[in-house]
Every structure is written in C-alpha cells, then in structure tokens.
Design an enzyme around this catalytic site. Sequence first.
Site, mmCIF file in Angstrom:
data_model
loop_
_atom_site.group_PDB
_atom_site.id
_atom_site.type_symbol
_atom_site.label_atom_id
_atom_site.label_comp_id
_atom_site.label_asym_id
_atom_site.label_seq_id
_atom_site.Cartn_x
_atom_site.Cartn_y
_atom_site.Cartn_z
ATOM 1 N N ASN A 136 0.819 -1.226 0.000
ATOM 2 C CA ASN A 136 0.000 0.000 0.000
ATOM 3 C C ASN A 136 0.851 1.276 0.000
ATOM 4 O O ASN A 136 0.325 2.368 0.170
ATOM 5 C CB ASN A 136 -0.963 0.002 1.198
ATOM 6 N N HIS A 138 3.330 1.985 2.139
ATOM 7 C CA HIS A 138 3.840 2.448 3.444
ATOM 8 C C HIS A 138 5.351 2.255 3.542
ATOM 9 O O HIS A 138 5.925 1.403 2.866
ATOM 10 C CB HIS A 138 3.103 1.794 4.618
ATOM 11 N N GLU A 143 1.466 4.381 7.422
ATOM 12 C CA GLU A 143 0.439 3.948 6.474
ATOM 13 C C GLU A 143 -0.014 5.140 5.629
ATOM 14 O O GLU A 143 0.243 6.294 5.996
ATOM 15 C CB GLU A 143 -0.753 3.388 7.255
HETATM 16 P P1 PGA Z 1 7.881 -7.265 3.233
HETATM 17 O O1 PGA Z 1 7.291 -6.019 4.037
HETATM 18 O O2 PGA Z 1 9.361 -7.033 3.109
HETATM 19 O O3 PGA Z 1 7.562 -8.458 4.098
HETATM 20 O O4 PGA Z 1 7.199 -7.299 1.918
HETATM 21 C C1 PGA Z 1 7.701 -4.725 3.744
HETATM 22 C C2 PGA Z 1 6.795 -3.727 4.423
HETATM 23 O O5 PGA Z 1 5.592 -3.995 4.611
HETATM 24 O O6 PGA Z 1 7.283 -2.625 4.755
#
Ligand code: PGA
Length: 255
Positions: A136, A138, A143
Amino acid sequence: MLVEVVDNYETLSDRAAEVVIQQIREKPDSTLGFATGGTPKGLYNRLIEAHEESGLDFSKLTTFNLDEYVGLPPEHEQSYARYMWSNLFNNVNVTESQVHIPHGMAEDVDSHCQWYERRIEEAGGIDLQILGIGANGHIAFNEPGSSLGSRTRIKTLASKTVKDNARYFEDQDMVPEYAITMGVGTIMEADEVLLLASGERKAEAMKKTLEGHITAMTPASMVQMHRFAHIVIDEEAASELDYQHHHGIVEPKDE
Ligand code: PGA
C-alpha cells in the site's frame, strides 16, 4: 534518486549487501537503520556470511529499527525484536547495548517515542537506513495518510497491513493493530536511504513511489525528496514503471 533494477530477489540481496558492507567497512562505527519483513532477509543472510567468512565487524555499530508491534513483548515469536535477533544480531558480533528497537510493551508510549528520537539524535543520526515498502506504499508503519513530517509515534495499522501480516500469526486474535514506528520525517533525516522491493506485489507501490506525486497517500513517495535515496528493485517490482530508470537517468521505455 539512484534507481537500480536488478533481475531477481537474489541479485537484489547481493546488491543491497554490497552497499551495507561498504558502509560498515568505510565507517565501522556507523549508525545503521534496520528494517524487518521478508524483503531484507536475503541481505541479512549475506551480512552473516560476510561476518563468518571475512570477519565483517559489527561491534562498533549503533543500530535503530524502524518499528515494533504494540502489545508484543520482545521475546514473542512475531515481535520485530525477535526477528532482528534471530535473523541477524545473534549471528554476528552485536551486543544488546548497540541495538535499539522500539519497545512494544512500553508503559508510557509517548515518552518512549520521544526517548527513541533522542537516542537517534545522540547517536549522531542514521548514516544508512534500510527500507522495505508495503504493497500500500507504506514505509515502516507509516500507512497511507501519515504526515510526511511525522516523528516516532504510535500508529494504527491499515487493515491491508493487518491482513498482510496475519499470515505470520497462528492465533489471528494476536495479530497486532497498533505499532510504534519512526515517522516519515525521522526516516528522511538519515544520510542515505536504501529502499528494497521485490516481486509483482510491490509493482504498483513502486510506480506510485518513483513516478507518482509526492503524497501522504503513498508515504514512500517521500524518497523523491531525499538527498540520497538509493532504490534497488527487481524486474517484477519494476514491471509497472512507465519509465526506464538507470543510474539516476529516467527515460521513456521505448527510447
Ligand atoms: P515485506 O514487508 O518485506 O515483508 O514485503 C515490507 C513492508 O511492509 O514494509
């Protein structure tokens, strides 16, 4: 921005490791910012290898992690503290006094967050901050809608993030809904940020981050404002980009 598009996750991990290892060799007392999640695991494995095989020295570093779930004690299987110790710190020469991770069980969260900010400042700021990105958009647990000038604080997690994280929890009732996270403003003060993204699941977020407007709706887009953002992504994460990015040059794909 220095954008490098590499073939796949393995090459991405190799490249990220080169950058971090060079930082540690050039400045053994660096302050490093670490991230959790699936993406930096390949990088951490390579750092452990460099420690075991060529004696890469972690003993003079100071480290700060981006975030931690509220309500999980450091020893909880899914805490980010546990993640860091088992995926990296336990396997290199780092001791507890060098490590900073927000405390998920802090009684007074606000003063804990202020203390965290102060500790970063006292350490002279972060030299190199490793970052992942959420599907998304973030960064850390900032967020969509997070203030782009925000500092370390408690945040409610977006329902998408809660859903993305749920796969890591056996007991769905334990999936955290809040986190303590460095702010976007805190992250942007690092001298260098190294943003890593792999896989198609990140393609849309990377398009918005690199080619979209700077907006609180995509907190990662703030890397466009950073004085030295180094972005390493694989072909799949780059698949939605309209432009070719190579070594600071951006050109339409068909030229
Ligand atoms: P991920 O998470 O490396 O497990 O894809 C990254 C994040 O959500 O910042």
